[in-house]
Design an enzyme around this catalytic site. Structure first.
Site, PDB file in Angstrom:
ATOM      1  N   ASP A  80       0.871  -1.178   0.000  1.00  0.00           N
ATOM      2  CA  ASP A  80       0.000   0.000   0.000  1.00  0.00           C
ATOM      3  C   ASP A  80       0.907   1.226   0.000  1.00  0.00           C
ATOM      4  OD1 ASP A  80      -2.301   1.778   0.425  1.00  0.00           O
ATOM      5  OD2 ASP A  80      -3.342  -0.061   0.984  1.00  0.00           O
ATOM      6  N   HIS A  84      -3.042   3.425  -4.501  1.00  0.00           N
ATOM      7  CA  HIS A  84      -2.469   2.893  -3.264  1.00  0.00           C
ATOM      8  C   HIS A  84      -1.096   2.275  -3.569  1.00  0.00           C
ATOM      9  CE1 HIS A  84      -5.590   3.624  -0.313  1.00  0.00           C
ATOM     10  NE2 HIS A  84      -6.509   3.244  -1.186  1.00  0.00           N
ATOM     11  N   GLU A 106      -9.953   3.073  -4.829  1.00  0.00           N
ATOM     12  CA  GLU A 106      -9.564   4.439  -4.489  1.00  0.00           C
ATOM     13  C   GLU A 106      -8.376   4.945  -5.323  1.00  0.00           C
ATOM     14  OE1 GLU A 106     -10.932   4.616   0.135  1.00  0.00           O
ATOM     15  OE2 GLU A 106      -8.963   3.744  -0.234  1.00  0.00           O
TER      16      GLU A 106
HETATM   17  C1  ACM Z   1     -10.743  -0.207   0.762  1.00  0.00           C
HETATM   18  O1  ACM Z   1     -11.180  -0.223   1.915  1.00  0.00           O
HETATM   19  N1  ACM Z   1     -10.138   0.871   0.276  1.00  0.00           N
HETATM   20  C2  ACM Z   1     -10.863  -1.362  -0.089  1.00  0.00           C
END
Ligand code: ACM
Length: 755
Positions: free
Chosen positions: A206, A287, A352
């Site tokens: 991440d 991410h 995201e």
């Molecule tokens: C997430 O909680 N961004 C998958």
């Protein structure tokens, strides 16, 4: 009629008439069908497990593991394994009933006073049947721990036909924000296994850290696995650790922390022994800051490399999906992982992902033209398709977060072609409905809803001493349990696409193994039951009884868990949460000013003077706390000048009433044990210390709180912005957590449950 059938079955079993499923069988997840009879089956001191000669090596291996475990756990007993069922006390054979009764993972188990029979159709079925036997024995047997006493072991007399509801019963752990050792992961795999969960979703990368060794790209696990310790969100100290590990204020870096390929293989093997598959996730193209910090040439801003992120949230720094070299980079990473993880699926995240950088990047602009696209989101779908084709060469299919189909502009036709499994978190249910409509499988991992959710890192109560973290305290154990993964209105044709459930655990706010376990348990077990037991078999009160019984197992396994919701949980009164002399400073972050607290009668002085700093002084007696300003006996105004009514030192408050309705803005601190504390109408018969800090409008808070000195060894400066009232409490009440909910510090860092 029912009675007649039960009697008939009992007669066939050679027993007394059956009671319908008795009040309690300690099996979680709750089996599909259980009949419990009077009496017990005492395991002989020496007995044989016999596997039918028609069954092959894999079942023998399963039985051998079981026998080995019993010989360790059942002191004074001698269990042997043979490849026939002639004289066996436990006979294992092929299931010959209607296949759908037990399916792929189910089993039939009949325990009589004079012997046990187990049948199934698959190795997994035998495994889960043997696990059920272990689970009905004392906790140390379920855990596979050595027995210490030469004692009698017995099982209830039961007839069980069982099967899993969902094929996918998962647990996701984010190891990027906080790194967990292989040992802790194994400990979580152990508990997953006991509750029949079968997929460990390993969120390996991440923005805040890359944790998987990729030999072709070594900087991922040097640069990418290390971050500076500064952190700008509402994290806090837990014992001696910040969530980053060594401490944001120690000047040390966090990392490099990562799993070598050998360690990843070790986890895969350990999981496989427990019939758990490992689903690795490399979250991309968003991410992805840790990767972009390591190899900025593949980002949209090669000349302006990011650092491994120390913020939470969503970064705009993403992979340049229009750069063939960047796509190759992603593919090469996945190739190495495909080789390590045998599960036929690989997760590439996709949640995201801002498109801002693509919009201003010439390669992305050109690619948009070339593909005739009008929405930059579709670039992401094209990327997913390319990756899907790539992993297909390794025999794998993709998992993606639901944005891959729910984000505006995603190319749904292309997504259909990938055949990806959609992991639905937000919007979970409509995301799943859409996936099903598209003919894609869906995993339910609801982030948060009014009827519960499966993000099990979220704060599960607003009880005092609840560790801080994501959420508002309403992600309760009961809400998690009662959440319905497949609502009644899902058409049958679509329901078959809902192939699983998952407990998802993010670690931005979770700094230690103990907090992982405390937040995850037992909510993970709620999800396990949702994964295994049919909806009609689920029952909160029954679950509570079983979980209360399983505190023995969790304690013995050394797990920390939330017991605050259990019927038999007794609230504890904890001692002084803030050391004598700690100084708390409030700085207004809005146009409004902080207000003073109470006069010396304990009544809130709503229109009082502004105050910026307080010294919290412990009273001599437990149950009473003083709150005084840092200039003896005075409130302080914003300039730091003493003013306002005097506070009589030594006037311990025994009752505080704060009425928000008459206040336009104030900060209120109350540290009171065994007090009646009321905030507005939210009255809590507090049997413990509490602190409240409130802002003006609608409970929104805007206070910046600095714990600027604390004599008990806490670092001198703790800053937290935009805290909720609960957050302020958490910050200041932090030492309380040491003892909250059965958590006790023993031997420095080791945390055990206090019963
Ligand atoms: C997430 O909680 N961004 C998958």
């Amino acid at each position: 009629m029912k009675h007649f059938i039960l009697c008939l079955m009992a007669a066939m079993l050679g027993m007394l008439p059956a009671k319908a499923e008795k009040e309690f069988v300690n099996l979680t997840p709750r089996p599909k069908n259980v009949l419990v009879y009077d009496g017990r089956c005492t395991l002989p001191a020496s007995f044989t497990v016999g596997v039918d000669a028609a069954l092959g090596d894999t079942v023998m291996e399963e039985a051998q593991r079981f026998v080995d475990l019993l010989n360790v756990s059942m002191k004074g007993h001698n269990v042997s394994l043979v490849h026939n069922t002639d004289d066996a006390f436990l006979k294992i054979s092929q299931y010959t009933g209607v296949a759908s009764n037990v399916g792929n993972e189910g089993y039939r188990l009949v325990v009589k006073a004079d012997g046990i029979t187990l049948s199934a159709l698959t190795q997994k079925g035998f495994y889960y049947g043997l696990l059920s036997i272990r689970k009905m024995l004392p906790a140390h047997v379920a855990l596979g721990l050595p027995g210490t006493e030469d004692t009698e072991y017995f099982l209830p007399i039961v007839s069980i036909t069982d099967n899993a509801r969902f094929a996918y019963r998962g647990f996701m752990l984010d190891v990027s924000r906080h790194f967990f050792t292989v040992d802790e992961i194994k400990k979580m795999l152990d508990i997953m296994a006991i509750y029949k969960m079968n997929v460990f979703h390993w969120h390996l990368t991440d923005d805040q850290g890359w944790r998987a060794e990729i030999k072709q790209y070594p900087k991922l696990t040097t640069t990418g696995a290390t971050r500076s310790n500064s952190w700008n969100t509402d994290i806090y100290l837990v014992d001696d650790y910040w969530w980053t590990g060594e401490g944001a204020y120690t000047g040390k870096t966090y990392g490099p922390y990562f799993y070598t390929q050998e360690e990843m293989r070790e986890v895969v093997e350990y999981a496989a022994e427990r019939h758990i598959d490992v689903l690795p996730e490399v979250d991309m193209p968003g991410h992805f800051v840790a990767a972009m910090a390591s190899y900025p040439e593949y980002s949209c801003t090669p000349n302006n490399p990011p650092s491994v992120w120390t913020n939470g949230g969503i970064s705009s720094n993403v992979l340049n999906v229009a750069d063939p070299k960047a796509v190759e980079f992603a593919k090469n990473i996945l190739s190495e992982l495909c080789d390590i993880f045998p599960y036929p699926y690989i997760h590439i995240g996709g949640d995201e992902c801002p498109t801002d950088q693509w919009k201003s990047n010439s390669l992305c602009q050109e690619r948009m033209k070339e593909l005739g696209l009008t929405n930059y989101r579709a670039l992401q779908t094209h990327f997913i398709k390319e990756i899907s084709d790539h992993v297909a060469t390794y025999g794998k299919k993709l998992f993606c977060w639901n944005e891959s189909i729910t984000a505006d502009g995603a190319d749904l036709d292309l997504m259909k072609e990938t055949g990806a499994t959609i992991m639905c978190w937000s919007p979970c249910q409509s995301g799943a409905a859409k996936a099903a409509e598209m003919g894609l499988n869906a995993i339910i991992t609801e982030y948060h809803s009014s009827t519960g959710g499966y993000y099990i890192n979220r704060r599960q109560s607003n009880d005092y001493g609840e560790p801080t973290g994501a959420g508002y305290g309403d992600d309760t154990v009961e809400g998690c349990y009662n959440y319905v993964p497949v609502p009644d209105n899902v058409p049958t044709a679509y329901a078959k696409r809902y192939i699983g459930v998952q407990g998802t655990f993010w670690t931005e706010h979770v700094s230690s193994d103990e907090y992982l376990e405390y937040l995850a348990l037992p909510r993970l077990i709620c999800v396990a039951e949702a994964g295994w037991s049919t909806q009609s078999r689920k029952n909160w009160s029954d679950f509570k009884t079983r979980m209360t019984a399983d505190t023995e197992l969790l304690d013995l396994g050394g797990y920390i868990y939330g017991r605050h919701w259990m019927d038999d949980y007794i609230h504890r009164v904890y001692k002084n949460p803030i050391s004598d002399g700690a100084v708390v400073k409030f700085t207004n972050q809005s146009t409004d000013r902080p207000r003073c607290l109470a006069d010396n009668n304990g009544t809130l002085n709503g229109q009082g003077d502004a105050c910026t700093e307080w010294t919290l002084k412990a009273a001599e007696k437990e149950g009473e706390y003083y709150i005084v300003s840092n200039v003896s006996g005075k409130y302080l105004n914003a300039a730091g000048t003493a003013s306002g009514s005097a506070v009589t030192l030594g006037a311990a408050k025994t009752a505080w009433t704060f009425d928000e309705t008459t206040m336009s803005g104030y900060v209120a601190i109350c540290l009171a044990a065994n007090q009646n504390v009321a905030v507005n109408n939210n009255v809590s018969n507090a049997t413990h210390a509490r602190l409240f800090a409130h802002g003006t409008s609608n409970g929104a808070s805007f206070w910046k709180v600095d714990l600027i000195s604390a004599p008990d060894g806490i670092p001198a400066v703790t800053t937290a912005n935009s805290l909720t009232p609960q957050g302020v409490y958490d910050l200041l009440g932090r030492p309380v957590r040491r003892n909250a909910h059965g958590m006790k510090i023993v031997d420095g860092k080791k945390v055990l449950n206090a019963r």
